[in-house]
Design a protein around this motif. Structure first.
Motif, PDB file in Angstrom:
ATOM      1  N   TYR A   1       0.824  -1.212   0.000  1.00 38.34           N
ATOM      2  CA  TYR A   1       0.000   0.000   0.000  1.00 38.34           C
ATOM      3  C   TYR A   1       0.858   1.262   0.000  1.00 38.34           C
ATOM      4  N   PHE A   2       0.275   2.340  -0.531  1.00 39.45           N
ATOM      5  CA  PHE A   2       0.922   3.654  -0.574  1.00 39.45           C
ATOM      6  C   PHE A   2       2.290   3.588  -1.236  1.00 39.45           C
ATOM      7  N   LEU A   3       2.337   2.880  -2.351  1.00 46.15           N
ATOM      8  CA  LEU A   3       3.583   2.702  -3.086  1.00 46.15           C
ATOM      9  C   LEU A   3       4.008   3.993  -3.792  1.00 46.15           C
ATOM     10  N   GLU A   4       5.297   4.240  -3.815  1.00 45.59           N
ATOM     11  CA  GLU A   4       5.867   5.230  -4.728  1.00 45.59           C
ATOM     12  C   GLU A   4       6.153   4.471  -6.028  1.00 45.59           C
ATOM     13  N   TYR A   5       5.079   4.164  -6.720  1.00 46.00           N
ATOM     14  CA  TYR A   5       5.124   3.143  -7.768  1.00 46.00           C
ATOM     15  C   TYR A   5       5.833   3.599  -9.029  1.00 46.00           C
ATOM     16  N   GLN A   6       6.058   4.903  -9.194  1.00 44.41           N
ATOM     17  CA  GLN A   6       6.750   5.359 -10.405  1.00 44.41           C
ATOM     18  C   GLN A   6       8.250   5.097 -10.374  1.00 44.41           C
ATOM     19  N   ARG A   7       8.792   4.668  -9.259  1.00 46.36           N
ATOM     20  CA  ARG A   7      10.241   4.434  -9.169  1.00 46.36           C
ATOM     21  C   ARG A   7      10.692   3.457 -10.259  1.00 46.36           C
ATOM     22  N   PRO A   8      11.686   3.833 -11.089  1.00 49.84           N
ATOM     23  CA  PRO A   8      12.091   2.991 -12.222  1.00 49.84           C
ATOM     24  C   PRO A   8      12.562   1.596 -11.804  1.00 49.84           C
ATOM     25  N   GLU A   9      13.316   1.517 -10.715  1.00 49.08           N
ATOM     26  CA  GLU A   9      13.832   0.212 -10.293  1.00 49.08           C
ATOM     27  C   GLU A   9      12.689  -0.731  -9.915  1.00 49.08           C
ATOM     28  N   PHE A  10      11.676  -0.189  -9.262  1.00 51.41           N
ATOM     29  CA  PHE A  10      10.504  -0.969  -8.871  1.00 51.41           C
ATOM     30  C   PHE A  10       9.755  -1.452 -10.109  1.00 51.41           C
ATOM     31  N   GLN A  11       9.547  -0.562 -11.063  1.00 47.82           N
ATOM     32  CA  GLN A  11       8.835  -0.933 -12.273  1.00 47.82           C
ATOM     33  C   GLN A  11       9.601  -1.962 -13.097  1.00 47.82           C
ATOM     34  N   ALA A  12      10.920  -1.901 -13.067  1.00 49.56           N
ATOM     35  CA  ALA A  12      11.724  -2.872 -13.818  1.00 49.56           C
ATOM     36  C   ALA A  12      11.505  -4.288 -13.280  1.00 49.56           C
TER      37      ALA A  12
ATOM     38  N   ASN B   1       8.906  -2.666   0.053  1.00 50.76           N
ATOM     39  CA  ASN B   1       9.675  -1.660   0.803  1.00 50.76           C
ATOM     40  C   ASN B   1      10.570  -0.836  -0.123  1.00 50.76           C
ATOM     41  N   SER B   2      11.011  -1.432  -1.237  1.00 54.88           N
ATOM     42  CA  SER B   2      11.892  -0.711  -2.158  1.00 54.88           C
ATOM     43  C   SER B   2      11.172   0.428  -2.866  1.00 54.88           C
ATOM     44  N   ALA B   3       9.835   0.446  -2.767  1.00 53.85           N
ATOM     45  CA  ALA B   3       9.039   1.562  -3.301  1.00 53.85           C
ATOM     46  C   ALA B   3       8.405   2.348  -2.151  1.00 53.85           C
ATOM     47  N   ASN B   4       9.010   2.251  -0.953  1.00 56.93           N
ATOM     48  CA  ASN B   4       8.489   2.915   0.245  1.00 56.93           C
ATOM     49  C   ASN B   4       7.046   2.528   0.542  1.00 56.93           C
ATOM     50  N   GLY B   5       6.657   1.323   0.106  1.00 58.57           N
ATOM     51  CA  GLY B   5       5.310   0.839   0.367  1.00 58.57           C
ATOM     52  C   GLY B   5       5.204   0.133   1.703  1.00 58.57           C
ATOM     53  N   LEU B   6       3.975  -0.212   2.058  1.00 54.82           N
ATOM     54  CA  LEU B   6       3.679  -0.881   3.322  1.00 54.82           C
ATOM     55  C   LEU B   6       3.183  -2.290   3.018  1.00 54.82           C
ATOM     56  N   ALA B   7       3.914  -3.292   3.478  1.00 56.19           N
ATOM     57  CA  ALA B   7       3.617  -4.688   3.147  1.00 56.19           C
ATOM     58  C   ALA B   7       2.689  -5.315   4.184  1.00 56.19           C
ATOM     59  N   VAL B   8       1.675  -6.020   3.664  1.00 59.54           N
ATOM     60  CA  VAL B   8       0.656  -6.666   4.493  1.00 59.54           C
ATOM     61  C   VAL B   8       0.423  -8.069   3.950  1.00 59.54           C
ATOM     62  N   MET B   9       0.366  -9.074   4.819  1.00 63.94           N
ATOM     63  CA  MET B   9       0.073 -10.422   4.350  1.00 63.94           C
ATOM     64  C   MET B   9      -1.411 -10.531   4.004  1.00 63.94           C
ATOM     65  N   ALA B  10      -1.690 -11.000   2.785  1.00 63.58           N
ATOM     66  CA  ALA B  10      -3.075 -11.162   2.334  1.00 63.58           C
ATOM     67  C   ALA B  10      -3.641 -12.492   2.835  1.00 63.58           C
ATOM     68  N   HIS B  11      -4.954 -12.492   3.103  1.00 66.03           N
ATOM     69  CA  HIS B  11      -5.717 -13.691   3.531  1.00 66.03           C
ATOM     70  C   HIS B  11      -4.825 -14.747   4.206  1.00 66.03           C
ATOM     71  N   PRO B  12      -4.352 -14.459   5.416  1.00 64.09           N
ATOM     72  CA  PRO B  12      -3.340 -15.315   6.051  1.00 64.09           C
ATOM     73  C   PRO B  12      -3.830 -16.704   6.438  1.00 64.09           C
ATOM     74  N   ILE B  13      -5.129 -16.862   6.682  1.00 60.79           N
ATOM     75  CA  ILE B  13      -5.634 -18.182   7.073  1.00 60.79           C
ATOM     76  C   ILE B  13      -5.865 -18.999   5.819  1.00 60.79           C
TER      77      ILE B  13
ATOM     78  N   LYS C   1      -0.569   6.965   8.433  1.00 60.14           N
ATOM     79  CA  LYS C   1       0.418   7.509   9.370  1.00 60.14           C
ATOM     80  C   LYS C   1       1.803   6.942   9.084  1.00 60.14           C
ATOM     81  N   LEU C   2       1.879   5.628   8.856  1.00 60.95           N
ATOM     82  CA  LEU C   2       3.170   5.007   8.525  1.00 60.95           C
ATOM     83  C   LEU C   2       3.688   5.494   7.182  1.00 60.95           C
ATOM     84  N   ALA C   3       2.795   5.600   6.203  1.00 59.20           N
ATOM     85  CA  ALA C   3       3.202   6.050   4.876  1.00 59.20           C
ATOM     86  C   ALA C   3       3.772   7.459   4.924  1.00 59.20           C
ATOM     87  N   ALA C   4       3.181   8.325   5.738  1.00 52.85           N
ATOM     88  CA  ALA C   4       3.669   9.701   5.859  1.00 52.85           C
ATOM     89  C   ALA C   4       5.077   9.739   6.438  1.00 52.85           C
ATOM     90  N   GLN C   5       5.376   8.810   7.335  1.00 53.28           N
ATOM     91  CA  GLN C   5       6.713   8.761   7.931  1.00 53.28           C
ATOM     92  C   GLN C   5       7.769   8.367   6.907  1.00 53.28           C
TER      93      GLN C   5
END
Length: 294
Positions: A80-91, A180-192, A272-276
């Motif tokens: 979430y809240f990715l800085e998705y335009q980063r070239p390295e991330f897109q590559a 994290n390399s795009a300053n995003g916030l990682a969350v585990m999806a449907h963990p059960i 709040k985390l993304a702003a930090q």
């Protein structure tokens, strides 16, 4: 209690049925105020979704979903809240999407070898973007081999079926680090599901060390018991409890868009985390080599 938030949705930019614009219109129609677009391995739908969200008064969170492999199955990780335009991330995403394309083409080859005649050209037409298994399933439906997308998965392209093809393999920790390399916030999806709660407890410290910040506790078909178990784990490990429907379109997942209550507090904690992190230099990411295909 009205649900205003859905943090897990897909569009035609990956394997959803609806375009980003149509998805946002449906979100507006069901009363959502916050929506995260989390296409598989792709952020290509975000700009279109942002324009539609602005017109409709919806807050759009730029996101992604990455599929990862563990012994005996797979784990999905949301960002979430990715800085998705980063070239390295897109590559890196392009490498993953190209691998997904090759996977779809190989599935069609295997179907044809089984005497199930669908064309790769038609699958590409149906996808209108990144190819996913639902597009192969739709081609099977069109050709009359199955009556539903679910039947296509059960009979032909699900794990253990004649035309199943493994994916480019990432570990859950790889996915967290990529986000994290795009300053995003990682969350585990449907963990059960695959790991079970005991296994999940074993994995959480390592995933937290890699940078994971949340668990998807409010998920589509989860029972109240499932939800409470995950909320307890989230509290124990100081993780943000997020949620969503995993909406791809009718016939793929049982929960309709906006059909699962997700507290607004989840969004506020993520913001709040993304702003930090905003404006900071993210850690670099190196994609592991792909496994050989057999």
């Amino acid at each position: 209690m009205a649900n205003l938030v859905d943090l897990h949705t897909h569009s035609t930019a990956s394997d959803g049925i609806y375009s980003p614009t149509d998805l946002l219109q449906q979100a507006h129609d069901v009363g959502l105020k916050v929506l995260a677009l989390t296409d598989h391995d792709s952020t290509q739908g975000i700009e279109e979704a942002r324009a539609a969200a602005q017109d409709l008064g919806i807050e759009l969170i730029p996101g992604i979903e990455l599929n990862t492999d563990v012994s005996g199955g797979e784990i999905h990780v949301l960002g979430y809240f990715l800085e998705y335009q980063r070239p390295e991330f897109q590559a890196v995403l392009k490498i993953l999407r190209d691998a997904r394309e090759r996977r779809g083409e190989r599935m069609v080859e295997l179907l044809n070898e089984e005497g199930v005649k669908v064309s790769w050209e038609r699958v590409r037409e149906l996808a209108k973007g990144a190819v996913g298994r639902p597009h192969v399933a739709k081609a099977l439906m069109e050709a009359g081999y199955v009556q539903s997308i679910a039947e296509a998965f059960d009979k032909y392209i699900g794990k253990g079926c004649p035309a199943y093809v493994p994916r480019y393999k990432l570990s859950p920790e790889d996915a967290v680090r990529l986000i994290n390399s795009a300053n995003g916030l990682a969350v585990m999806a449907h963990p059960i599901g695959l790991p079970g709660l005991d296994k999940l407890r074993e994995w959480l410290p390592g995933l937290q060390k890699a940078g994971m910040v949340g668990l998807e506790a409010y998920y589509g078909p989860y029972t109240a018991k499932d939800e409470q178990a995950l909320l307890s784990l989230a509290k124990q490990y100081n993780l943000i409890a997020t949620g969503g429907t995993d909406f791809h379109g009718p016939g793929i997942h049982p929960t309709p868009l906006g059909g699962r209550f997700v507290p607004v507090e989840a969004v506020e904690r993520l913001k709040k985390l993304a702003a930090q992190r905003q404006g900071s230099t993210p850690p670099a990411f190196e994609l592991p080599p792909p496994e050989e295909e057999h």
